[in-house]
Design a protein around this motif. Structure first.
Motif, mmCIF file in Angstrom:
data_model
loop_
_atom_site.group_PDB
_atom_site.id
_atom_site.type_symbol
_atom_site.label_atom_id
_atom_site.label_comp_id
_atom_site.label_asym_id
_atom_site.label_seq_id
_atom_site.Cartn_x
_atom_site.Cartn_y
_atom_site.Cartn_z
ATOM 1 N N ALA A 29 0.826 -1.202 0.000
ATOM 2 C CA ALA A 29 0.000 0.000 0.000
ATOM 3 C C ALA A 29 0.865 1.257 0.000
ATOM 4 O O ALA A 29 0.579 2.231 -0.710
ATOM 5 N N ALA A 30 1.938 1.238 0.812
ATOM 6 C CA ALA A 30 2.851 2.389 0.828
ATOM 7 C C ALA A 30 3.496 2.577 -0.542
ATOM 8 O O ALA A 30 3.641 3.717 -1.027
ATOM 9 N N ALA A 31 3.885 1.463 -1.191
ATOM 10 C CA ALA A 31 4.488 1.562 -2.520
ATOM 11 C C ALA A 31 3.494 2.105 -3.530
ATOM 12 O O ALA A 31 3.847 2.929 -4.388
ATOM 13 N N ALA A 32 2.230 1.667 -3.453
ATOM 14 C CA ALA A 32 1.219 2.167 -4.379
ATOM 15 C C ALA A 32 1.040 3.674 -4.243
ATOM 16 O O ALA A 32 0.912 4.393 -5.244
ATOM 17 N N GLY A 52 17.345 2.375 3.755
ATOM 18 C CA GLY A 52 16.743 2.855 4.996
ATOM 19 C C GLY A 52 16.627 1.756 6.034
ATOM 20 O O GLY A 52 16.880 1.981 7.232
ATOM 21 N N GLY A 53 16.237 0.544 5.598
ATOM 22 C CA GLY A 53 16.150 -0.569 6.528
ATOM 23 C C GLY A 53 17.492 -0.904 7.140
ATOM 24 O O GLY A 53 17.595 -1.173 8.343
ATOM 25 N N ALA A 54 18.548 -0.886 6.325
ATOM 26 C CA ALA A 54 19.891 -1.158 6.841
ATOM 27 C C ALA A 54 20.311 -0.093 7.847
ATOM 28 O O ALA A 54 20.928 -0.408 8.881
ATOM 29 N N ALA A 55 19.982 1.170 7.572
ATOM 30 C CA ALA A 55 20.339 2.245 8.490
ATOM 31 C C ALA A 55 19.632 2.097 9.833
ATOM 32 O O ALA A 55 20.234 2.290 10.900
ATOM 33 N N VAL A 56 18.353 1.734 9.804
ATOM 34 C CA VAL A 56 17.602 1.544 11.046
ATOM 35 C C VAL A 56 18.182 0.384 11.849
ATOM 36 O O VAL A 56 18.399 0.484 13.067
ATOM 37 N N LEU A 226 8.729 11.528 1.934
ATOM 38 C CA LEU A 226 9.745 11.198 2.925
ATOM 39 C C LEU A 226 9.153 10.434 4.100
ATOM 40 O O LEU A 226 9.776 9.505 4.631
ATOM 41 N N ALA A 227 7.941 10.805 4.511
ATOM 42 C CA ALA A 227 7.287 10.087 5.609
ATOM 43 C C ALA A 227 6.990 8.646 5.226
ATOM 44 O O ALA A 227 7.213 7.711 6.015
ATOM 45 N N LEU A 228 6.499 8.432 4.004
ATOM 46 C CA LEU A 228 6.210 7.077 3.549
ATOM 47 C C LEU A 228 7.487 6.250 3.401
ATOM 48 O O LEU A 228 7.515 5.066 3.736
ATOM 49 N N LEU A 229 8.563 6.876 2.899
ATOM 50 C CA LEU A 229 9.830 6.160 2.788
ATOM 51 C C LEU A 229 10.365 5.781 4.166
ATOM 52 O O LEU A 229 10.915 4.689 4.356
ATOM 53 N N GLY A 230 10.216 6.685 5.145
ATOM 54 C CA GLY A 230 10.637 6.381 6.509
ATOM 55 C C GLY A 230 9.862 5.217 7.098
ATOM 56 O O GLY A 230 10.436 4.325 7.738
ATOM 57 N N TYR A 231 8.550 5.227 6.876
ATOM 58 C CA TYR A 231 7.731 4.108 7.363
ATOM 59 C C TYR A 231 8.125 2.809 6.671
ATOM 60 O O TYR A 231 8.256 1.765 7.319
ATOM 61 N N LEU A 232 8.327 2.871 5.357
ATOM 62 C CA LEU A 232 8.677 1.678 4.591
ATOM 63 C C LEU A 232 9.989 1.073 5.078
ATOM 64 O O LEU A 232 10.156 -0.156 5.109
ATOM 65 N N ALA A 233 10.926 1.935 5.487
ATOM 66 C CA ALA A 233 12.226 1.452 5.928
ATOM 67 C C ALA A 233 12.187 0.834 7.320
ATOM 68 O O ALA A 233 13.029 -0.024 7.636
ATOM 69 N N THR A 234 11.227 1.227 8.135
ATOM 70 C CA THR A 234 11.218 0.773 9.523
ATOM 71 C C THR A 234 10.285 -0.416 9.752
ATOM 72 O O THR A 234 10.728 -1.532 10.019
ATOM 73 N N VAL A 235 8.978 -0.200 9.632
ATOM 74 C CA VAL A 235 8.021 -1.232 10.051
ATOM 75 C C VAL A 235 8.015 -2.452 9.127
ATOM 76 O O VAL A 235 8.292 -3.572 9.576
ATOM 77 N N PRO A 236 7.714 -2.307 7.805
ATOM 78 C CA PRO A 236 7.668 -3.503 6.970
ATOM 79 C C PRO A 236 9.035 -3.957 6.458
ATOM 80 O O PRO A 236 9.103 -4.904 5.663
#
Length: 305
Positions: A29-32, A52-56, A226-236
């Motif tokens: 959904a975030a990607a869409a 982003g996932g690697a950074a987190v 940027l908010a969606l990219l941040g969410y994408l990198a952390t939760v999923p």
């Protein structure tokens, strides 16, 4: 707080995989939404997700205590997981771009259990048993109802379906490699494995993302991007994959793959609530069949341990 100890009980392993699959359902959904407003393509989006996932994970790794519990992942293990993640994620976002969120998700996660079951049987002599076979068949049947009865005839593009099957192959490779490592040696630290795997993924995708267009579009949509990219990198991404690798190490490969079918269910709910996609009777029927299949396979797993 979640524990990433290598000797998890089966019940906690099942819970971790279920939580990871639920979080993964939000990634599509975030990607869409990002495809609509950010100007990013599938490869660039996968690159930013991996980086982003690697950074987190790098930021939180000193607090997990993983290095004191499990050995550092071997280079071959890191490379295999990284290449598998690259294939899984990039092909999935390409499938979403070409054939839509619903079809891409259900085809990817619907074919993965079949590939994992075959691979587990051929490579690790895993036996599903009658109950396991019935659960896999039921799960695939539920996904078939979702795809064929969803009323999205225009969405099933052959190229998108091919990318979805490619994504499923990457997913199956990760699942089988994780389980094989747990059976033949001391399991790696899940957080460290995930961190290095996403680093490999970002490195592999960088030149392709650069050619596609690395930076998002500016303007008023930039804060939301940027908010969606941040969410994408952390939760999923960071959280979900660490949970998945921890859980997949202690339950059978086919079981982990079928439980991960929760992903299309959570994606469907989010699509209805956020993207205003209607829940058809076929979608509700497919959801019910999937949930029953997941519950049956989880029960079979607990009985076997």
């Amino acid at each position: 707080m979640f524990s990433f100890h290598s000797a998890l009980p089966a019940r906690r392993g099942l819970l971790y995989v279920a939580l990871a699959a639920t979080a993964w359902g939000t990634a599509g959904a975030a990607a869409a939404l990002l495809f609509r407003h950010s100007g990013l393509g599938p490869l660039a989006l996968t690159f930013w997700r991996s980086l982003g996932g690697a950074a987190v994970l790098l930021a939180v790794h000193p607090f997990t205590g993983g290095r004191r519990r499990s050995p550092r992942p071997a280079p071959a293990r890191i490379l295999l997981n990284g290449l598998g993640l690259t294939l899984f994620q990039a092909a999935y976002f390409l499938a979403v771009r070409y054939t839509g969120l619903a079809v891409a998700t259900v085809v990817t996660l619907g074919s993965a259990p079949v590939l994992v079951a075959v691979g587990g049987r051929l490579l690790m002599t895993e036996r599903l048993g009658r109950a396991g076979v019935s659960a896999v068949v039921g799960a695939v049947a539920g996904l078939a109802v979702l795809v064929l009865g969803g009323g999205r005839d225009a969405g099933a593009e052959p190229l998108g379906l091919a990318w979805a099957l490619t994504s499923a192959a990457g997913y199956a490779a990760i699942t089988l490699a994780t389980r094989h490592r747990a059976r033949t040696g001391t399991p790696d630290d899940p957080a460290a494995t995930t961190l290095w795997s996403f680093t490999v993924c970002a490195i592999c995708l960088f030149p392709f993302a650069l050619a596609e267009g690395l930076l998002p579009a500016g303007g008023g949509a930039l804060p939301a991007t940027l908010a969606l990219l941040g969410y994408l990198a952390t939760v999923p991404t960071a959280l979900a994959y660490a949970l998945y690798f921890a859980g997949a190490a202690v339950i059978r490969a086919a079981t982990a793959s079928v439980i991960a079918l929760i992903e299309p269910l959570s994606a469907m709910v989010i699509a209805a609530a956020v993207l205003d996609e209607p829940l058809t009777p076929a979608a509700l029927l497919g959801t019910a069949v999937l949930l029953l299949s997941v519950a049956a396979l989880a029960r079979n797993e607990l009985r076997a341990t």
